[in-house]
Design an enzyme around this catalytic site. Structure first.
Site, PDB file in Angstrom:
ATOM      1  N   ALA A  84       0.890  -1.137   0.025  1.00  0.00           N
ATOM      2  CA  ALA A  84      -0.003  -0.104  -0.182  1.00  0.00           C
ATOM      3  C   ALA A  84       0.712   1.233   0.019  1.00  0.00           C
ATOM      4  O   ALA A  84       1.709   1.551   1.053  1.00  0.00           O
ATOM      5  CB  ALA A  84      -0.933  -0.142   1.158  1.00  0.00           C
ATOM      6  N   THR A 136      10.901   0.474  -4.309  1.00  0.00           N
ATOM      7  CA  THR A 136      11.262   0.949  -5.723  1.00  0.00           C
ATOM      8  C   THR A 136      12.739   1.108  -5.781  1.00  0.00           C
ATOM      9  O   THR A 136      13.490   1.559  -4.898  1.00  0.00           O
ATOM     10  CB  THR A 136      10.473   2.169  -6.111  1.00  0.00           C
ATOM     11  OG1 THR A 136      10.965   2.571  -7.080  1.00  0.00           O
ATOM     12  CG2 THR A 136      10.564   3.045  -4.845  1.00  0.00           C
ATOM     13  N   ASP A 137      13.203   1.032  -7.137  1.00  0.00           N
ATOM     14  CA  ASP A 137      14.595   1.518  -7.171  1.00  0.00           C
ATOM     15  C   ASP A 137      14.763   2.826  -7.322  1.00  0.00           C
ATOM     16  O   ASP A 137      15.890   3.583  -7.352  1.00  0.00           O
ATOM     17  CB  ASP A 137      15.085   0.707  -8.876  1.00  0.00           C
ATOM     18  CG  ASP A 137      14.223   1.150  -9.848  1.00  0.00           C
ATOM     19  OD1 ASP A 137      13.350   1.822  -9.749  1.00  0.00           O
ATOM     20  OD2 ASP A 137      14.599   0.762 -10.979  1.00  0.00           O
ATOM     21  N   GLU A 138      13.590   3.689  -7.236  1.00  0.00           N
ATOM     22  CA  GLU A 138      13.735   5.024  -7.400  1.00  0.00           C
ATOM     23  C   GLU A 138      14.299   5.720  -6.235  1.00  0.00           C
ATOM     24  O   GLU A 138      15.001   6.853  -6.050  1.00  0.00           O
ATOM     25  CB  GLU A 138      12.083   5.766  -7.734  1.00  0.00           C
ATOM     26  CG  GLU A 138      11.786   5.094  -8.873  1.00  0.00           C
ATOM     27  CD  GLU A 138      10.557   5.810  -9.549  1.00  0.00           C
ATOM     28  OE1 GLU A 138      10.348   6.971  -9.089  1.00  0.00           O
ATOM     29  OE2 GLU A 138       9.522   5.214 -10.228  1.00  0.00           O
ATOM     30  N   TYR A 163       7.703  11.324  -4.414  1.00  0.00           N
ATOM     31  CA  TYR A 163       7.468  10.068  -4.222  1.00  0.00           C
ATOM     32  C   TYR A 163       8.654   9.054  -3.535  1.00  0.00           C
ATOM     33  O   TYR A 163       8.527   8.457  -2.609  1.00  0.00           O
ATOM     34  CB  TYR A 163       6.900   9.522  -5.561  1.00  0.00           C
ATOM     35  CG  TYR A 163       6.950   7.787  -5.724  1.00  0.00           C
ATOM     36  CD1 TYR A 163       6.011   6.976  -5.070  1.00  0.00           C
ATOM     37  CD2 TYR A 163       7.921   7.216  -6.431  1.00  0.00           C
ATOM     38  CE1 TYR A 163       6.115   5.709  -5.060  1.00  0.00           C
ATOM     39  CE2 TYR A 163       8.013   5.929  -6.624  1.00  0.00           C
ATOM     40  CZ  TYR A 163       7.057   4.965  -5.767  1.00  0.00           C
ATOM     41  OH  TYR A 163       7.123   3.631  -6.080  1.00  0.00           O
ATOM     42  N   LYS A 167       9.299   6.809  -0.293  1.00  0.00           N
ATOM     43  CA  LYS A 167       9.541   5.475  -0.012  1.00  0.00           C
ATOM     44  C   LYS A 167      10.954   5.145   0.512  1.00  0.00           C
ATOM     45  O   LYS A 167      11.000   4.484   1.247  1.00  0.00           O
ATOM     46  CB  LYS A 167       9.594   4.965  -1.644  1.00  0.00           C
ATOM     47  CG  LYS A 167       8.356   4.777  -2.322  1.00  0.00           C
ATOM     48  CD  LYS A 167       7.286   3.954  -1.477  1.00  0.00           C
ATOM     49  CE  LYS A 167       7.607   2.438  -1.818  1.00  0.00           C
ATOM     50  NZ  LYS A 167       6.468   1.588  -1.132  1.00  0.00           N
TER      51      LYS A 167
HETATM   52  P1  NAD Z   1      -1.008   1.489  -7.121  1.00  0.00           P
HETATM   53  O1  NAD Z   1      -0.840   2.700  -6.946  1.00  0.00           O
HETATM   54  O2  NAD Z   1      -1.413   0.694  -8.264  1.00  0.00           O
HETATM   55  O3  NAD Z   1      -1.660   0.666  -5.823  1.00  0.00           O
HETATM   56  C1  NAD Z   1      -1.629   1.067  -4.486  1.00  0.00           C
HETATM   57  C2  NAD Z   1      -2.693   0.626  -3.829  1.00  0.00           C
HETATM   58  O4  NAD Z   1      -2.554   1.084  -2.173  1.00  0.00           O
HETATM   59  C3  NAD Z   1      -4.111   0.686  -4.162  1.00  0.00           C
HETATM   60  O5  NAD Z   1      -4.935  -0.421  -4.284  1.00  0.00           O
HETATM   61  C4  NAD Z   1      -4.504   1.797  -3.124  1.00  0.00           C
HETATM   62  O6  NAD Z   1      -5.947   1.744  -2.856  1.00  0.00           O
HETATM   63  C5  NAD Z   1      -3.838   1.439  -2.024  1.00  0.00           C
HETATM   64  N1  NAD Z   1      -3.698   2.271  -0.641  1.00  0.00           N
HETATM   65  C6  NAD Z   1      -3.017   3.592  -0.908  1.00  0.00           C
HETATM   66  N2  NAD Z   1      -2.984   4.445   0.123  1.00  0.00           N
HETATM   67  C7  NAD Z   1      -3.511   3.529   1.039  1.00  0.00           C
HETATM   68  C8  NAD Z   1      -3.837   3.729   2.504  1.00  0.00           C
HETATM   69  N3  NAD Z   1      -3.470   4.951   3.095  1.00  0.00           N
HETATM   70  N4  NAD Z   1      -4.248   2.684   3.160  1.00  0.00           N
HETATM   71  C9  NAD Z   1      -4.484   1.499   2.549  1.00  0.00           C
HETATM   72  N5  NAD Z   1      -4.430   1.113   1.028  1.00  0.00           N
HETATM   73  C10 NAD Z   1      -3.935   2.238   0.602  1.00  0.00           C
HETATM   74  O7  NAD Z   1       0.566   1.005  -6.880  1.00  0.00           O
HETATM   75  P2  NAD Z   1       1.662  -0.072  -7.354  1.00  0.00           P
HETATM   76  O8  NAD Z   1       2.140   0.368  -8.732  1.00  0.00           O
HETATM   77  O9  NAD Z   1       0.700  -1.410  -7.439  1.00  0.00           O
HETATM   78  O10 NAD Z   1       2.728  -0.342  -6.412  1.00  0.00           O
HETATM   79  C11 NAD Z   1       2.432  -1.138  -5.186  1.00  0.00           C
HETATM   80  C12 NAD Z   1       3.676  -0.796  -4.347  1.00  0.00           C
HETATM   81  O11 NAD Z   1       4.807  -1.361  -5.165  1.00  0.00           O
HETATM   82  C13 NAD Z   1       4.196   0.441  -3.781  1.00  0.00           C
HETATM   83  O12 NAD Z   1       4.558   0.541  -2.476  1.00  0.00           O
HETATM   84  C14 NAD Z   1       5.212   0.923  -4.934  1.00  0.00           C
HETATM   85  O13 NAD Z   1       5.924   2.009  -4.331  1.00  0.00           O
HETATM   86  C15 NAD Z   1       5.810  -0.170  -5.002  1.00  0.00           C
HETATM   87  N6  NAD Z   1       6.450  -0.430  -6.720  1.00  0.00           N
HETATM   88  C16 NAD Z   1       5.949   0.010  -7.638  1.00  0.00           C
HETATM   89  C17 NAD Z   1       6.392   0.098  -8.698  1.00  0.00           C
HETATM   90  C18 NAD Z   1       5.701   0.280 -10.234  1.00  0.00           C
HETATM   91  O14 NAD Z   1       6.415   0.030 -11.313  1.00  0.00           O
HETATM   92  N7  NAD Z   1       4.274   0.302 -10.024  1.00  0.00           N
HETATM   93  C19 NAD Z   1       7.801  -0.569  -8.772  1.00  0.00           C
HETATM   94  C20 NAD Z   1       8.689  -0.654  -7.762  1.00  0.00           C
HETATM   95  C21 NAD Z   1       7.804  -0.669  -6.730  1.00  0.00           C
HETATM   96  P1  TYD Z   2       5.821   6.569 -15.018  1.00  0.00           P
HETATM   97  O1  TYD Z   2       5.102   5.234 -15.560  1.00  0.00           O
HETATM   98  O2  TYD Z   2       5.061   7.478 -14.226  1.00  0.00           O
HETATM   99  O3  TYD Z   2       6.992   5.707 -13.937  1.00  0.00           O
HETATM  100  P2  TYD Z   2       8.092   6.448 -13.125  1.00  0.00           P
HETATM  101  O4  TYD Z   2       8.031   7.848 -13.174  1.00  0.00           O
HETATM  102  O5  TYD Z   2       7.775   5.780 -11.791  1.00  0.00           O
HETATM  103  O6  TYD Z   2       9.433   5.838 -13.735  1.00  0.00           O
HETATM  104  O7  TYD Z   2       6.861   6.984 -15.993  1.00  0.00           O
HETATM  105  C1  TYD Z   2       7.911   6.200 -16.754  1.00  0.00           C
HETATM  106  C2  TYD Z   2       8.695   7.149 -17.805  1.00  0.00           C
HETATM  107  O8  TYD Z   2       7.925   7.783 -18.650  1.00  0.00           O
HETATM  108  C3  TYD Z   2       9.327   8.334 -16.952  1.00  0.00           C
HETATM  109  O9  TYD Z   2      10.424   8.550 -17.504  1.00  0.00           O
HETATM  110  C4  TYD Z   2       8.101   9.617 -17.216  1.00  0.00           C
HETATM  111  C5  TYD Z   2       7.808   9.285 -18.628  1.00  0.00           C
HETATM  112  N1  TYD Z   2       6.355   9.645 -18.991  1.00  0.00           N
HETATM  113  C6  TYD Z   2       6.198  10.265 -20.108  1.00  0.00           C
HETATM  114  O10 TYD Z   2       6.957  10.513 -20.869  1.00  0.00           O
HETATM  115  N2  TYD Z   2       4.916  10.635 -20.436  1.00  0.00           N
HETATM  116  C7  TYD Z   2       3.946  10.356 -19.521  1.00  0.00           C
HETATM  117  O11 TYD Z   2       2.669  10.760 -19.926  1.00  0.00           O
HETATM  118  C8  TYD Z   2       3.947   9.654 -18.399  1.00  0.00           C
HETATM  119  C9  TYD Z   2       2.858   9.380 -17.312  1.00  0.00           C
HETATM  120  C10 TYD Z   2       5.227   9.280 -18.162  1.00  0.00           C
END
Ligand code: NAD
Ligand code: TYD
Length: 361
Positions: A84, A136-138, A163, A167
């Site tokens: 979450a 995340t790697d960020e 963000y 994290k």
């Molecule tokens: P997402 O935004 O799709 O989902 C987040 C979920 O958390 C949602 O279901 C939301 O309702 C829930 N949530 C938000 N705030 C909450 C709260 N206060 N209490 C309870 N639930 C809450 O995110 P995601 O892309 O599925 O990412 C999930 C996790 O993985 C995150 O911790 C993110 O930092 C990490 N992560 C994501 C990526 C990616 O590429 N998406 C990569 C590496 C790590």
């Molecule tokens: P995003 O999917 O938001 O992931 P993150 O910022 O966590 O890496 O974005 C991926 C890459 O794409 C990032 O370099 C920003 C770029 N981006 C665009 O160029 N246009 C867009 O509309 C969005 C959402 C992202």
């Protein structure tokens, strides 16, 4: 039977993880999914498993100490898998506070409630209890364009966006619990995920959705920022491997040596859509490179992310099984077949978000 408390299980990665776990363990595990259902949480992602006897959904905020400790009191939780979070960089630039609230304070509440439930009188923890913090790697910041530069587990934390700063803060809190209390936890830092059920504010589903409806494809800056893309089910598998086979207290990087510039991703999506859509589909005429629109860059835009997955490969034998060319086809097919899902999540509030985020860019 192990009982899992999964936070954020209605989001993109959490819902894919829950599917992965039921496919793998079927009735040998029980999952309690705790999610606040923010704009990013969607129970439709879990429709096919919602009636299982070994699955429970609880709508709660991870910042709500009473609600979370009640779940621990009423259930003998063996595993916490903490997804979450507020997860979108652009939203964090506009409104950082909710990122601190959920990602930092929410993680503190999760850690505290798990510690209270699992700690014994002598300060040790009950046998077999484990907490996995999904990160995340960020948090490592941005890499130069040197192809030999990678993020390792030892790379100093250097977040740039609100963000990634939130994290990184939550990672540090987990580390503090490990170092101070010998709390049984792991941290995973994964690269960018893609796959089904991803909310269309993120690059890949946003481009698919816009291309199908003939809308501009917004490219931030010069389009040459690099991300290291991993199919979401490979991430789910890695999380399970780290939790079951990893060394407690350690951090594992997860990524697949699949670095691509954003503009390359967009071109691959356009080519794949052209290939997959039949000539009879009216959406095919919309799909065109003419839609590519360079817009104002994201503030503080990290140039390049790239994970060195050496540790998880060597220690646990994990590797990404899904090649990008296959994963992206699967993903695009899923979005083509789930047009209604996309329509539902892009109606209403998403439209307002889109208009305000991209206006004047
Ligand atoms: P997402 O935004 O799709 O989902 C987040 C979920 O958390 C949602 O279901 C939301 O309702 C829930 N949530 C938000 N705030 C909450 C709260 N206060 N209490 C309870 N639930 C809450 O995110 P995601 O892309 O599925 O990412 C999930 C996790 O993985 C995150 O911790 C993110 O930092 C990490 N992560 C994501 C990526 C990616 O590429 N998406 C990569 C590496 C790590
Ligand atoms: P995003 O999917 O938001 O992931 P993150 O910022 O966590 O890496 O974005 C991926 C890459 O794409 C990032 O370099 C920003 C770029 N981006 C665009 O160029 N246009 C867009 O509309 C969005 C959402 C992202």
């Amino acid at each position: 039977m192990r009982t899992y408390l999964v936070t954020g299980g209605a989001g993109f990665i959490g819902s894919n993880y829950i599917h992965y776990m039921f496919d793998k363990y079927d009735n040998d595990i029980r999952i309690i999914n705790v999610d606040k259902l923010t704009y990013a949480g969607n129970l439709e992602n879990l429709k096919d498993i919602e009636n299982r006897d070994n699955y429970t959904f609880i709508k709660a905020d991870i910042c709500d100490k009473d609600a979370i400790s009640k779940i621990f009191a009423e259930n003998d939780i063996d595993r916490v898998v903490h997804f979450a979070a507020e997860s979108h960089v652009d939203r964090s630039i506009k409104n950082p506070e909710v990122f601190v609230q959920t990602n930092v304070l929410g993680t503190a509440v999760m850690l505290n409630c798990a510690k209270a439930a699992w700690e014994q009188e002598d300060g040790s923890f009950k046998e077999g209890k484990k907490f996995l913090h999904v990160s995340t790697d960020e948090v490592y910041g941005s890499l130069p364009e040197d192809p030999d530069a990678y993020f390792y587990e030892t790379t100093p934390i250097d977040p740039h966006s609100p963000y990634s700063a939130s994290k990184a803060s939550s990672d540090m809190l987990v580390k503090a619990y490990i170092d101070t209390y010998h709390f049984p936890a792991n941290i995973t830092n994964c690269s960018n995920n893609y796959g089904p059920y991803q909310f269309p504010e993120k690059l890949i589903p946003l481009i698919i959705n816009n291309a199908l409806s003939g809308k501009n494809l917004p490219v931030y800056g010069d389009g040459k920022n690099v991300r290291d893309w991993l199919y979401v089910m490979d991430h789910a598998k890695a999380i399970d491997m780290v939790q079951e086979e990893g060394v407690l207290g350690q951090r594992y990087n997860i990524g697949g040596h699949n670095e691509k510039q954003n503009i390359e991703i967009i071109e691959i999506i356009l080519d794949t859509l052209q290939e997959l859509l039949p000539d009879s589909d009216p959406r095919k005429a919309n799909v065109s490179r003419n839609l590519i629109t360079y817009v104002t860059d994201r503030k503080g835009h990290d140039r390049r992310y790239a994970i060195a997955p050496d540790k998880i490969k060597a220690d646990l034998g994990w590797f990404p099984e899904t090649m990008f060319k296959d994963g992206i086809r699967l993903t695009i097919k899923w979005y083509l077949e789930n047009e209604e899902w996309m329509k539902r999540v892009t109606s209403g509030d998403y439209q307002k978000y889109y208009d305000s985020m991209y206006a004047g860019r």
